[in-house]
Design an enzyme around this catalytic site. Structure first.
Site, PDB file in Angstrom:
ATOM      1  CG  HIS A  76      -1.752   1.243   1.363  1.00  0.00           C
ATOM      2  ND1 HIS A  76      -1.698   2.084   2.445  1.00  0.00           N
ATOM      3  CD2 HIS A  76      -2.673   1.774   0.515  1.00  0.00           C
ATOM      4  CE1 HIS A  76      -2.559   3.072   2.276  1.00  0.00           C
ATOM      5  NE2 HIS A  76      -3.156   2.916   1.115  1.00  0.00           N
ATOM      6  CB  SER A  77       0.809   4.276   0.321  1.00  0.00           C
ATOM      7  OG  SER A  77       1.075   5.637   0.214  1.00  0.00           O
ATOM      8  CE1 TYR A  78       9.263   3.603   1.461  1.00  0.00           C
ATOM      9  CE2 TYR A  78       8.240   2.180   3.110  1.00  0.00           C
ATOM     10  CZ  TYR A  78       9.377   2.638   2.451  1.00  0.00           C
ATOM     11  OH  TYR A  78      10.622   2.141   2.776  1.00  0.00           O
TER      12      TYR A  78
END
Length: 219
Positions: A76-78
């Site tokens: 997720h994301s980073y």
């Protein structure tokens, strides 16, 4: 049965994937929710030396220790940076990659390079240590400071592995999504499976059922 390894985004711990990991287990799959070095219950390990390579090693070491040979890496994301590096390090242990509103780097990219000015301003708002990026005000109360070096360090990738690749894009951002350019690039690429959900960035919380089905399809 598939083996899912779930990697959180900045400032978050493995807890952000609950109850998604429970549902995977209920369906007969294995699920590992990993908290990266220096975050959440591992925040006591946060130092200026914690960088992107540290987090890639967190995942690679777990794949080896748990003898996982068919991982579905979910970032997720980073966390997209981390699963990219781990898959490049140990391609023989990875089945597919699922990027959940996440960065998808090429060799030499960093979060700093891939994101927008709004996010860069957040990265630069380090805490009193000088190397911790504080969680944003609307984050879960369990969120902790994120190691700045992980967001600045360029990733080194050797090549494309033979993985299935899935991208899940969140359409409901209050401002311009830093992942919009990635989404536009990947949805034109036939080698990717791309989904766009009417969800905020925290898809695990706001669209868990859709995300679960997408992850199962990727496996």
């Amino acid at each position: 049965m598939a083996t899912f390894v779930l990697i959180p985004g900045a400032c978050h711990g493995g807890w952000c994937f609950r109850p998604l990991d429970d549902q995977l287990r209920e369906r007969g799959h294995r699920a590992y929710t990993l908290t990266l070095t220096g975050l959440s219950e591992r925040r006591h390990l946060l130092t200026s030396a914690v960088n992107l390579q540290t987090h890639i090693e967190d995942v690679a070491a777990m794949l080896v220790a748990e003898r996982i040979e068919d991982a579905v890496l979910v970032g997720h994301s980073y966390g997209g940076m981390v699963i990219s590096g781990a898959a490049d390090r140990l391609p023989e242990r990875v089945r597919s990659l699922v990027y959940v509103d996440a960065f998808v780097p090429t060799d030499g990219d960093s979060c700093w390079r891939l994101t927008n000015d709004e996010q860069r301003a957040w990265y630069a708002s380090v805490d009193e240590t000088g190397f911790g990026v504080p969680p944003l005000p609307f984050y879960d109360s369990r969120a902790t400071a994120h190691p700045l070096a992980t967001l600045m360090q360029p990733i080194r990738l050797r090549g494309e592995g033979p993985f299935r690749r899935t991208y899940v894009y969140a359409k409901d951002w209050p401002t311009t999504s830093p992942f919009a350019p990635t989404y536009e690039r990947l949805r034109a690429d036939p080698s990717w499976t791309v989904h766009a959900l009417d969800s905020k960035h925290n898809i695990m919380r706001d669209a868990p059922a859709d995300l679960l089905e997408t992850m199962l399809a990727a496996a």
